[in-house]
Scaffold this motif. Structure first.
Motif, short mmCIF file in Angstrom:
data_model
loop_
_atom_site.label_atom_id
_atom_site.label_comp_id
_atom_site.label_asym_id
_atom_site.label_seq_id
_atom_site.Cartn_x
_atom_site.Cartn_y
_atom_site.Cartn_z
N ARG A 191 0.85 -1.18 0.00
CA ARG A 191 0.00 0.00 0.00
C ARG A 191 0.89 1.24 0.00
O ARG A 191 1.92 1.28 0.66
CB ARG A 191 -0.92 0.00 1.21
N ASP A 193 2.23 5.13 0.66
CA ASP A 193 2.22 6.19 1.67
C ASP A 193 2.04 7.48 0.89
O ASP A 193 3.02 8.07 0.42
CB ASP A 193 3.53 6.18 2.45
N ARG A 222 9.66 9.43 6.41
CA ARG A 222 8.89 8.88 5.29
C ARG A 222 9.53 9.26 3.96
O ARG A 222 10.11 10.32 3.82
CB ARG A 222 7.48 9.45 5.27
N ALA A 224 7.53 9.43 0.69
CA ALA A 224 6.16 9.27 0.21
C ALA A 224 6.11 8.86 -1.25
O ALA A 224 7.10 8.99 -1.98
CB ALA A 224 5.38 10.56 0.43
#
Length: 370
Positions: A191, A193, A222, A224
């Motif tokens: 999935r 981010d 992160r 992304a």
């Protein structure tokens, strides 16, 4: 394997051991200092220059620049300009997504689809350019927009974009591409981010304050992802092969964009914040952020005491997705890609579905040769 998409390349070096991708190195080889050509110019020159410099998503680049310039002056687009900008952004996003899928897919289309696909793609380009041309000239009228949107929708439908859902229409180019990956289980599902509007404040602050951020962007803890797959958050078909899910996200994104474009032509009303936004930054600056085909694009400017551009920064979607520790590398690492041509084919499919805005080159070697 190389796809000529624009200036520069992305090198993807993969080391394979027992058919698994055990090491992945991604290195961008892009022209540096491109934004220096903006510095010293009048702010109103930036949107035109941005649209001329970039070969892909030129309208999105010009809109992001326009938003940044307006935000620096504490101004906003009027209703007519906002209508044209929204229509042009959606039209460009639709065409760019279709173009990338049809022209860059590593496996040749079956002969019965190839010629028709080229014709439909040219029709989509003509309709998209008509919408963008009217937006640039400030002459967007809803009846004219509706006619061009219908033309664009017809071309997209002929290529396989459905009226609902994300399953391509049968006996179309997009259906042939889906057949190529619907049983491909090389890459494990993950999935995304997503990079969203809620990240803008941090992104823009880092872009302004951190040297090299435009080349290696990150958020707190992160890296992304941005683009159609991230926008959809991969909500459906969790059991489906990963490449098929990515392809379906692209198809669904085109369908949603067509629906939004048609509604915009019918009512003139649209929530622009989902497509583009802007805001002021320190030192008489501003930024513009646009959701284009490949993801979230940022332009950030600063205006000097002489009224000219003193700083100009651009952060492209590709820098997130093909970050050396980003989602493309994370997806590829440890995957059973095979060896030799099988590995190149698998990696090419994944790269095309991440859709970089520059050419990519894939080099695969066995661990024993490293």
């Amino acid at each position: 394997m190389t796809f000529l998409l624009g200036a520069g390349t992305i090198g993807i070096d993969v080391t394979v051991s027992r058919a698994l991708a055990c090491s992945v190195a991604v290195k961008a080889n892009r022209p540096r200092g491109l934004t220096r050509m903006f510095v010293g110019r009048q702010p109103e020159e930036a949107p035109v220059l941005a649209g001329q410099v970039f070969s892909l998503c030129g309208f999105a680049q010009s809109v992001a620049a326009r938003l940044a310039v307006l935000a620096a002056a504490d101004l906003a687009m009027n209703d007519e300009e906002r209508l044209g900008a929204s229509a042009g952004l959606l039209a460009e996003r639709i065409f760019e997504t279709l173009r990338a899928l049809i022209l860059q897919w590593p496996t040749p289309l079956p002969e019965r689809f190839a010629a028709d696909a080229g014709r439909h793609l040219r029709e989509a380009l003509a309709a998209s350019l008509a919408i963008i041309s009217h937006a640039k000239a400030g002459r967007t009228s809803r009846p004219r927009l509706a006619a061009a949107a219908e033309r664009l929708s017809a071309a997209a439908t002929a290529l396989g974009i459905p009226g609902r859902g994300d399953t391509p229409l049968p006996e179309t180019a997009c259906a042939a591409i889906l057949r190529d990956v619907e049983d491909d289980h090389v890459f494990a599902g993950r999935r995304p981010d997503p990079l969203t509007i809620s990240d803008d404040a941090e992104v823009v602050a880092r872009l302004r304050d951190e040297a090299g951020y435009a080349s290696l962007p990150h958020l707190s803890g992160r890296i992304a992802e941005t683009g159609a797959y991230a926008r959809s958050a991969s909500a459906g078909l969790p059991e489906a092969p990963h490449l098929a899910r990515r392809l379906r996200a692209r198809i669904g994104d085109v369908r949603i964009s067509l629906t939004q474009l048609t509604a915009l032509a019918r009512t003139g009303d649209f929530d622009c914040a989902s497509l583009a936004c802007s805001g002021p930054t320190p030192d008489a600056g501003g930024y513009g952020a646009v959701e284009c085909a490949r993801g979230r694009l940022y332009h950030q400017i600063e205006i000097g005491c002489d009224g000219r551009l003193a700083a100009y920064r651009i952060l492209a979607p590709t820098e997130w997705n093909f970050h050396p520790a980003g989602p493309f590398v994370e997806t590829l690492l440890s995957s059973p890609v095979g060896a030799d041509e099988a590995a190149v084919r698998s990696i090419s499919r994944l790269a095309v579905l991440f859709d970089p805005c520059v050419a990519f080159e894939i080099n695969v070697r066995e661990a024993a040769d490293a």
